[in-house]
Design an enzyme around this catalytic site. Structure first.
Site, PDB file in Angstrom:
ATOM      1  N   ASN A 198      51.153  -5.258  -3.597  1.00  0.00           N
ATOM      2  CA  ASN A 198      52.452  -5.480  -4.233  1.00  0.00           C
ATOM      3  C   ASN A 198      53.327  -6.258  -3.257  1.00  0.00           C
ATOM      4  OD1 ASN A 198      53.667  -3.599  -2.415  1.00  0.00           O
ATOM      5  ND2 ASN A 198      53.227  -1.909  -3.804  1.00  0.00           N
ATOM      6  N   LYS A 200      56.035  -5.564  -1.566  1.00  0.00           N
ATOM      7  CA  LYS A 200      56.392  -4.864  -0.334  1.00  0.00           C
ATOM      8  C   LYS A 200      55.221  -4.873   0.637  1.00  0.00           C
ATOM      9  CE  LYS A 200      57.926  -0.340   1.374  1.00  0.00           C
ATOM     10  NZ  LYS A 200      58.281   1.063   0.995  1.00  0.00           N
ATOM     11  N   GLU A 201      54.020  -4.610   0.118  1.00  0.00           N
ATOM     12  CA  GLU A 201      52.824  -4.609   0.977  1.00  0.00           C
ATOM     13  C   GLU A 201      52.526  -6.009   1.514  1.00  0.00           C
ATOM     14  OE1 GLU A 201      50.575  -0.920  -1.378  1.00  0.00           O
ATOM     15  OE2 GLU A 201      50.273  -3.005  -1.993  1.00  0.00           O
ATOM     16  N   ASP A 275      47.440   1.249 -10.744  1.00  0.00           N
ATOM     17  CA  ASP A 275      46.041   1.608 -11.039  1.00  0.00           C
ATOM     18  C   ASP A 275      45.586   0.979 -12.347  1.00  0.00           C
ATOM     19  OD1 ASP A 275      46.092   3.285  -8.771  1.00  0.00           O
ATOM     20  OD2 ASP A 275      46.846   4.956  -9.945  1.00  0.00           O
TER      21      ASP A 275
END
Length: 495
Positions: A198, A200-201, A275
């Site tokens: 995502n 942020k990651e 997921d």
């Protein structure tokens, strides 16, 4: 390839998921007062539900999409672990949940009042075990799969060494491997087909600070992606952008960015949406989709998932329904169109509402030339329930009931007008001569209509037969579609 063709091909593929599995435990209830003992809410418990989370939710979604699914994961030697293994057996063709003594099964308990999360309670420790713990089954499971998904929640299974072993096994078997990453150590994902962080990651892994609202977003995305490509030999990067959709960059074409917006949807809960996105993206690639079509289907699946409360699975039929709505909706992409659902979707929504203690109300009609009398009835109906579903006769059924000159407005117009009302939650078109088959599918807690008594109302008799309640709504006199049409004709004749 048509998107619907890809979805229908899910039934022919087999997916292996390797990753951190957990038990998601939901406690549902109400908060109506503050405790006299401390300034905290008093949670009045009503019901609970336990389901697979993490990598377990990925395989549950794969099965819900129609795929065959296998899993390699770790659990503790405890009651939660036994529950996880039983749940995995129900959705996997081959579930290998290895028991690690001395460690608890990861369990996350969420306390929910209405649509609001009050508290999350985690019971977990990072698993520690030998690097070769997966080796006995890994090679065979990879060979049998069409694609391999790694769901990394940094709970101990996907250590750097075990990631390398899985990716090497995939390379040897020439199977694509898609990784949902965690943390900033992307060295362990070297050689992956697609890594799917995502935003942020992505920022954490690259040291970038970029946001889709900024004019230089794509430039920064390319810069960060190329850092990862050069350093870690990752083939492709797919960055999920929450409400801003998804963006894709390939090492083969590092100067190009393919970005798609999110599916417009009312958001109830984002739990597990990542997921669902991983499952749909991987299933689509395995079914023969190119990257862009796989992204589109993952985006549609995520849009369906966030419209549900709790960690929920998305079915192939729900994706097909969403695609069908999108094809049939021309012009502006109004948010209200997402409130027009199929019978299948309405039944699933009603079932979910019942699980969470929310009362579903139902009324139906032609709603041709929507007038104040209709509004009066619909407002009354909404006051009786938490969720109001409105059955709407199709054009064909109205012609059978009222003659060839009706309806005045077509079914798409009538449905969109109803969906635009704030006190209508969902609109379902039906082609039957009565609403009884639709009522049977939805099983509402309340059925409501004006001017009908029980002895002349078969749908109400049916609802009361299974314990629901029928309510006769008051009529606002002086308003009628038939009289409105007559008045319009009289005015036309005077011209």
């Amino acid at each position: 390839m048509l998107l619907s063709t890809i979805v229908k091909a899910y039934a022919n593929i087999r997916v292996l998921c390797v990753g951190d599995v957990m038990l998601d435990h939901f406690l549902y209830g109400k908060v109506e007062r503050i405790s006299p003992e401390a300034p905290v809410p008093v949670f009045n418990f009503q019901s609970e539900k336990k389901m697979l989370g993490g990598a377990g939710n990925v395989v549950a979604n794969l099965r819900s999409l129609g795929c065959s699914a296998d899993i390699l994961c770790l659990v503790g030697d405890d009651a939660a672990g036994r529950e996880v293994r039983a749940l995995l057996e129900a959705v996997c063709d081959h579930a290998s949940a290895l028991v690690i003594p001395g460690f608890p099964t990861i369990e996350k308990t969420r306390v929910i009042a209405g649509n609001s999360h009050l508290l999350r309670i985690d019971n977990e420790r990072r698993f520690q075990c030998a690097d070769d713990i997966l080796d006995d089954e890994l090679e065979q499971r990879v060979k049998e799969a069409d694609i391999v998904l790694l769901s990394d929640y940094a709970k101990g299974l996907l250590s750097p060494e075990r990631c390398r072993r899985v990716i090497a096994a995939c390379a040897a078997a020439q199977k694509p491997v898609i990784i949902d990453p965690k943390g900033d150590d992307y060295a362990k994902y070297a050689g992956a087909t697609v890594v799917k962080p995502n935003l942020k990651e992505f920022n954490q892994a690259t040291g970038m600070v970029c946001h889709p609202s900024e004019p230089d977003f794509q430039d920064k995305l390319r810069e960060g992606a190329n850092k990862l490509f050069r350093k870690h030999d990752i083939q492709n990067l797919l960055v999920t952008l929450s409400e801003h959709g998804m963006a894709f960059v390939s090492a083969a074409r590092p100067d190009e960015v393919f970005q798609i917006p999110t599916e417009a949807r009312e958001v109830f809960d984002v739990s597990g949406a990542g997921d669902t996105s991983l499952a749909a993206f991987g299933a689509s690639l395995a079914a023969g989709a190119d990257i862009q079509d796989a992204m589109k289907l993952a985006n549609v699946a995520s849009g369906v998932a966030v419209g549900k409360l709790g960690t929920s699975c998305v079915t192939a039929q729900e994706i097909l329904d969403a695609l069908s709505r999108r094809r049939s909706s021309s012009g502006l992409g109004w948010k209200q169109k997402s409130k027009i659902v199929s019978r299948h979707e309405a039944a699933a929504i009603a079932a979910q509402c019942r699980e969470h203690g929310r009362k579903v109300g139902f009324t139906n009609g032609c709603f041709d030339l929507l007038h104040q009398g209709h509004l009066h009835s619909l407002m009354q109906a909404r006051q009786q329930c938490d969720v109001l579903m409105v059955g709407l006769n199709t054009d064909a059924s109205i012609k059978r009931l009222k003659g060839p000159e009706r309806p005045v407005q077509d079914e798409k117009t009538r449905a969109l007008l109803l969906a635009s009302l704030e006190f209508v939650d969902f609109v379902i078109m039906f082609d039957d001569d009565t609403a009884l088959p639709l009522v049977d599918a939805i099983r509402p807690d309340f059925i409501m209509k004006e001017g009908y008594t029980i002895d002349r109302w078969p749908e109400a008799q049916f609802v009361e037969g299974y314990g629901g309640k029928a309510i006769t709504l008051s009529r606002l006199e002086g308003y009628s579609t038939t009289e409105t049409i007559k008045k319009m004709k009289r005015l036309e004749e005077k011209k």
